[in-house]
Design an enzyme around this catalytic site. Structure first.
Site, PDB file in Angstrom:
ATOM      1  CE  LYS A 170      -1.483 -41.405 -16.150  1.00  0.00           C
ATOM      2  NZ  LYS A 170      -2.128 -40.192 -15.581  1.00  0.00           N
ATOM      3  CD  GLU A 245      -6.421 -38.378 -32.094  1.00  0.00           C
ATOM      4  OE1 GLU A 245      -6.566 -37.172 -32.380  1.00  0.00           O
ATOM      5  OE2 GLU A 245      -6.621 -39.294 -32.911  1.00  0.00           O
ATOM      6  CB  CYS A 279      -8.049 -30.979 -28.277  1.00  0.00           C
ATOM      7  SG  CYS A 279      -9.157 -32.337 -28.542  1.00  0.00           S
ATOM      8  CD  GLU A 369      -4.503 -27.176 -27.070  1.00  0.00           C
ATOM      9  OE1 GLU A 369      -3.538 -27.770 -26.576  1.00  0.00           O
ATOM     10  OE2 GLU A 369      -5.414 -27.743 -27.684  1.00  0.00           O
TER      11      GLU A 369
END
Ligand code: NAD
Length: 462
Positions: A170, A245, A279, A369
């Protein structure tokens, strides 16, 4: 851009159970470039059944034959690399040379590495009076983000297939065309029907259905920590394997002995590349107080040079998220040196390369982040403080250390709570394990460590 109306399930493109679609938008000009089906739980059910049916045959296929299929898949990616780069550029907005080198280039390296590993890995070993078999975990539900659309897919699908697992993917709703292109490559490489399946759709609908599906044996997720936490909880409740992750807030630590200009320039390039949507980006630059203003000047000059050369961020939603972080940085008292929240262009989801100085470790922009082209420069007085600041977030995905002597940088890097560190600008290695300490995740991707995520052991004693 070519868009399929169907989902790739059981080796063919079949129509979705429902009629809803997702618009794919080019972030450079905000134009709709295609529509893909918005899959539902019914489509996920079909795909998981196809993956389950294909599992016994694929798991029993000798690893060398699986390796040959992966090599064929790598060759198709090579043959179609221009198309891949153009597709990523169209739906992610990254400049074409970057798409060619990174978005198309890295998945080719990773697919190639798993073709080799599948052929050479010891799937059977002797331990004393035992024989240990490394067997595939089963059906894998893979859920991926948009920031490196093809890399994120290949970093899951290639090791899963090498291990003998079958896959239902997905992909992110913002970049489904690259995922469709990958499914075409799987078909062209002649992988058996059902070994790889694609369901496009929204995260809370198709993604959630996949994560919760009782016949999925392992969920491998890359994305935000918020969603990862939920997926981990769901997998925990079902006692199934999970790999996560997640986010990062990596530190780029410049020790006083380092080549300051090089460390700052490489650091700025690292943050600005892919418009900050990485990331593992080193979004916190830690500089000794004696070199602080010089570093700020160098970073400002480097970021200004990027100016127009970086692409937009992926969506309007992402642009407003990044802008609100920039505004928060100003409101909390950081010094805006370059850039800011205003859009540099009338059209497209662009954000100016932005540099903040006088950032303190407790500020929001130093903790959370941002996922945009925003660098925070933080001052430290001594090495102990640098370690404390570098380790002082909930994340631990990556980082960098610079010093005159490698040994000095290594000694410092050993004290960092993080999964990867580049020493004096070390190069990307597609075989090195990638993954997080702390809330940056669970598990590792790439190389042999990435392969073992998809294996379980069975021991026979003699
Ligand atoms: P996201 O978590 O919103 O989405 C990631 C994927 O999860 C998408 O496919 C999405 O459709 C799906 N999803 C969303 N809600 C879901 C749900 N309830 N159940 C199941 N699936 C769901 O993240 P994003 O905004 O697409 O990506 C940005 C984030 O990803 C950043 O935080 C970034 O750090 C992280 N990221 C981490 C890595 C890594 O390797 N550690 C790599 C890339 C991105």
């Amino acid at each position: 851009m070519k868009a399929h109306h169907g989902m790739y399930i059981g080796g063919e493109w079949r129509l979705a159970a429902g009629a809803d679609t997702i618009e794919v938008v080019n972030p450079v000009d905000e134009q709709v470039i295609g529509r893909v089906p918005a899959g539902t739980a019914a489509d996920v059910g079909h795909a998981v059944r196809a993956a389950r049916a294909a599992l016994p045959g694929w798991a029993a296929t000798p690893p060398t034959e699986r390796a040959a299929k992966l090599a064929a898949l790598r060759d198709v990616l090579v043959a179609r690399k221009d198309e891949i780069a153009e597709t990523v550029t169209a739906e992610l907005g990254s400049p074409l040379p970057f798409s060619q080198a990174v978005h198309a280039g890295v998945p080719i390296l990773v697919a190639g590495s798993y073709a080799e590993l599948a052929a050479t890995y010891a799937f059977e070993e002797k331990v004393g009076n035992s024989t240990v078999y490394h067997e595939p975990v089963g059906v894998v539900g893979a859920i991926t983000p948009w920031n490196y659309p093809l890399h994120q897919i290949v970093a899951k699908a290639a090791p899963a297939l090498a291990a003998g697992c079958t896959v239902v993917l997905k992909p992110a709703e913002d970049t489904p065309l690259t995922a469709q292109l990958f499914a075409e490559a799987v078909a062209e490489a002649d992988l058996p029907a059902g070994v790889f399946n694609l369901v496009t759709g929204l995260g809370p609908v198709a993604g959630q259905a996949l994560a919760e599906h009782p016949d999925v044996d392992l969920v491998s997720f890359t994305g935000s920590t918020a969603v990862g936490r939920r997926i981990g909880a769901t997998a925990g409740a079902a006692v199934k394997r999970v790999a996560l992750e997640l986010g990062g807030k990596s530190a780029n630590v410049i020790l006083p002995s380092a080549d300051l200009a090089k460390a700052v320039n490489v650091g700025v390039a690292n943050v600005m590349s892919n418009s900050g949507q990485t990331c593992s980006a080193w979004t916190r630059m830690l500089v000794h107080t004696s070199q602080y203003e010089e570093a700020v000047g160098l970073a400002a000059a480097a970021a200004t040079k990027y100016g127009d050369r970086i692409g937009p961020v992926v969506s309007a939603k992402q642009r407003s998220r990044v802008r609100s972080y920039i505004e928060k940085g100003v409101a909390e008292g950081a010094r805006l040196v370059v850039g800011g929240p205003e859009s540099p262009r009338e059209q497209g989801y662009f954000i100016s390369p932005t540099v903040f100085a006088d950032v303190t470790p407790d500020m929001t922009i130093a903790q959370e982040e941002i996922f945009g082209p925003v660098l925070s420069i933080i001052r430290y007085e001594d090495e102990e403080e640098a370690v404390r600041i570098a380790n002082g977030t909930v994340y631990g995905l990556a980082g960098a250390v610079w010093a005159a002597e490698e040994a000095e940088a290594v000694a410092f890097a050993r004290r960092l709570d993080t999964g990867q560190v580049d020493i004096n600008g070390g190069r990307f290695n597609p075989l090195a394990p990638f993954g997080g300490y702390k809330q940056s995740g669970v598990g590792r991707e790439l190389g042999s460590h990435g392969l073992t995520e998809y294996l379980q052991t069975k021991s026979f004693q003699f």
